[in-house]
Design an enzyme around this catalytic site. Structure first.
Site, PDB file in Angstrom:
ATOM      1  N   ASP A  96       0.877  -1.142   0.000  1.00 18.55           N
ATOM      2  CA  ASP A  96       0.000   0.000   0.000  1.00 18.55           C
ATOM      3  C   ASP A  96       0.930   1.211   0.000  1.00 18.55           C
ATOM      4  OD1 ASP A  96      -2.761   0.989   0.299  1.00 18.55           O
ATOM      5  OD2 ASP A  96      -1.963   1.906   2.118  1.00 18.55           O
TER       6      ASP A  96
ATOM      7  N   GLU B  76      -1.548  -0.373  -5.784  1.00  9.68           N
ATOM      8  CA  GLU B  76      -2.845   0.210  -6.078  1.00  9.68           C
ATOM      9  C   GLU B  76      -2.674   1.282  -7.143  1.00  9.68           C
ATOM     10  OE1 GLU B  76      -6.617   2.157  -3.656  1.00  9.68           O
ATOM     11  OE2 GLU B  76      -4.602   2.286  -2.838  1.00  9.68           O
TER      12      GLU B  76
ATOM     13  N   CYS C 186     -12.177  -6.111   5.374  1.00  9.55           N
ATOM     14  CA  CYS C 186     -11.448  -6.849   6.402  1.00  9.55           C
ATOM     15  C   CYS C 186     -10.697  -7.974   5.699  1.00  9.55           C
ATOM     16  CB  CYS C 186     -12.420  -7.414   7.446  1.00  9.55           C
ATOM     17  SG  CYS C 186     -11.642  -8.625   8.537  1.00  9.55           S
TER      18      CYS C 186
ATOM     19  N   CYS D 154     -12.039 -11.635   7.028  1.00 11.46           N
ATOM     20  CA  CYS D 154     -13.335 -12.241   6.727  1.00 11.46           C
ATOM     21  C   CYS D 154     -14.050 -11.598   5.535  1.00 11.46           C
ATOM     22  CB  CYS D 154     -14.241 -12.190   7.957  1.00 11.46           C
ATOM     23  SG  CYS D 154     -14.823 -10.519   8.334  1.00 11.46           S
TER      24      CYS D 154
ATOM     25  N   CYS E 255     -12.808  -4.937  12.963  1.00 11.57           N
ATOM     26  CA  CYS E 255     -13.868  -5.510  12.145  1.00 11.57           C
ATOM     27  C   CYS E 255     -15.051  -5.862  13.038  1.00 11.57           C
ATOM     28  CB  CYS E 255     -13.338  -6.755  11.438  1.00 11.57           C
ATOM     29  SG  CYS E 255     -14.617  -7.676  10.568  1.00 11.57           S
TER      30      CYS E 255
ATOM     31  N   CYS F 288     -15.715 -10.115  12.487  1.00  9.44           N
ATOM     32  CA  CYS F 288     -14.864 -11.149  13.082  1.00  9.44           C
ATOM     33  C   CYS F 288     -14.029 -10.620  14.249  1.00  9.44           C
ATOM     34  CB  CYS F 288     -13.954 -11.792  12.023  1.00  9.44           C
ATOM     35  SG  CYS F 288     -12.614 -10.729  11.476  1.00  9.44           S
TER      36      CYS F 288
ATOM     37  N   ASP G 148      -3.045   0.552   6.700  1.00 15.04           N
ATOM     38  CA  ASP G 148      -2.233   0.319   5.507  1.00 15.04           C
ATOM     39  C   ASP G 148      -1.852  -1.152   5.338  1.00 15.04           C
ATOM     40  OD1 ASP G 148      -2.425   3.021   5.171  1.00 15.04           O
ATOM     41  OD2 ASP G 148      -0.401   3.465   5.875  1.00 15.04           O
TER      42      ASP G 148
HETATM   43 ZN   LIG Z   1     -13.399  -9.421   9.704  1.00 14.01          ZN
END
Ligand SMILES: [Zn+2]
Length: 425
Positions: A193, A276, A331, A334, A350, A353, A360
């Site tokens: 990143d 990116e 995330c 998950c 998150c 999860c 980053d």
């Molecule tokens: Zn998650």
């Protein structure tokens, strides 16, 4: 595949005069031909057939009308015509595809001081032993560079900088096309990143943005002040202008050198690198509210350009993940999407999860996954997954192949981090 070779040249006084002549004449003929095209277009705008059949004046005809053009490198004048033709072509192709490409513009004296000439019957030659380069109308010029190449020279662009230095960029024809790697080991893939603070970051390493311009800010300010104090048009003002231009040159070169070395090492170390694709808006996102020296220091474009061609020369893969891919918000454990994540939040948890992410780092893991998907599904590259239990346990080596990327990255980043003002490369 085309490679470029950039070197500084040291023309003598006669050669400098000749360079200035050709720069002026190339610009002059370009502008003449552009105004001719505009006139012809106005004349035949309602008669498309006549417009298509019209033949434009050649360099030869212009030379009769303006004899001073004979003093310039004639192939450079030809290249000017071709540039103009290309500019028109780009404009019309842009219209067809709905892209905005500007209409060809007149070249101003205040613009870039440059001209291009082409290889014709051995008029451009290079002698690595004597460190001399031969250019049409100029003869042999000295340069100072250790690199050697064996490719054929296609064309040469001669440039004069604001600090009165001269450079040549040679475009080379690569001898053979490199074969693209069809199989890539997972351990040889890395993703980063990028942001103004952390130049490159992933879950293994972090590299702070090297502040080449920032570090020199004091001197930059001092030199700018000195310039503004000098009387306009005076000799001292020109001296002060040169001083400031040279100062910027030095920083730029330092940074360019650093970027070349870093991208070379990265390209050697990995078979696929994923980043990116930051658009201009994205850049503003990073640069908004930052000092000019910081935005000058964060040159995503330079870094990715260098890295891309270096990877391609080696037949390796360089993947830019679309900027619409929500790398920061997903995330990486998950796949839950944090739609409320703001730019300021560096750490978040998150809600699905419960994993806590560093912004980053999490983004880089998502970029890597998305990049691997692109390699597999869009580029049809086979990704080889190395099993930790079977790889790296041979012999007396204590570490398996699974630790290779981290070690390599830490080593590499250690060499390129610039914590102090001194630059050690
Ligand atoms: Zn998650």
């Amino acid at each position: 595949m085309i490679r470029a070779f950039n070197v500084r040249i040291y023309p003598n006084k006669t050669q400098r005069t000749q360079i200035h002549k050709t720069i002026g004449c190339s610009r002059f003929i370009y502008n003449q031909m552009l105004s001719e095209r505009k006139e012809v277009y106005e004349r035949f705008r309602d008669d498309k057939d006549a417009l298509k059949k019209h033949t434009y004046k050649t360099e030869k005809q212009y030379k009769v009308k303006f004899p001073f053009l004979k003093e310039a490198d004639s192939i450079a004048l030809q290249a000017s015509r071709e540039h103009l033709f290309k500019a028109y072509q780009n404009y019309f192709n842009g219209l067809k595809k709905g892209r905005k490409v500007g209409f060809p513009k007149f070249k101003s004296k205040k613009g870039k001081e440059t001209y291009t000439t082409k290889q014709t019957n051995g008029n451009i030659k290079i002698d690595f032993k004597r460190k001399k380069l031969k250019l049409p109308k100029l003869g042999w010029l000295s340069f100072n560079d250790k690199r050697v190449f064996s490719e054929e020279i296609k064309h040469a662009t001669i440039k004069k900088t604001k600090s009165n230095k001269y450079f040549v960029s040679l475009t080379l024809k690569a001898q053979e096309d490199v074969k693209e790697l069809q199989e890539v080991h997972e351990k040889d893939i890395t993703a980063f990143d990028m942001s103004a603070k952390n130049f490159l970051v992933n879950d293994l390493v972090k590299m702070e943005n090297p502040r080449f311009y920032r570090l020199e800010q004091k001197k930059t300010k001092k030199l700018s002040k000195e310039l503004s104090r000098k009387k306009k048009g005076s000799k001292n003002r020109e001296k002060a202008r040169l001083k400031l231009a040279r100062h910027y040159d030095t920083i730029y070169n330092r940074k360019k050198d650093w970027t070349h070395k870093l991208t070379r090492k990265l390209a050697d170390a990995f078979d696929a690198i994923i980043l990116e694709n930051l658009n201009v808006k994205g850049m503003q996102k990073f640069n908004s509210g930052l000092a000019k020296s910081v935005s000058l220091d964060f040159s995503w474009y330079q870094f990715t350009t260098y890295l891309k061609y270096k990877m391609e020369w080696l037949g390796k893969h360089f993947v830019l993940v679309d900027r619409f891919f929500a790398s920061s918000k997903l995330c990486s454990c998950c796949g839950w999407k944090n739609n409320n994540l703001t730019l300021r939040e560096r750490v978040w948890t998150c809600l699905d999860c419960g994993t806590t992410h560093e912004r980053d780092e999490n983004a880089s893991v998502n970029l890597r996954d998305e990049g691997i998907r692109i390699l597999k599904e869009e580029k049809y590259i086979t990704i080889i997954h190395d099993d930790k239990t079977t790889v790296g346990t041979t012999g007396s080596h204590a570490f398996g192949d699974d630790v290779r990327p981290k070690e390599i990255l830490q080593n590499l980043f250690g060499q390129f981090s610039r914590k102090k003002e001194s630059i050690t490369l």
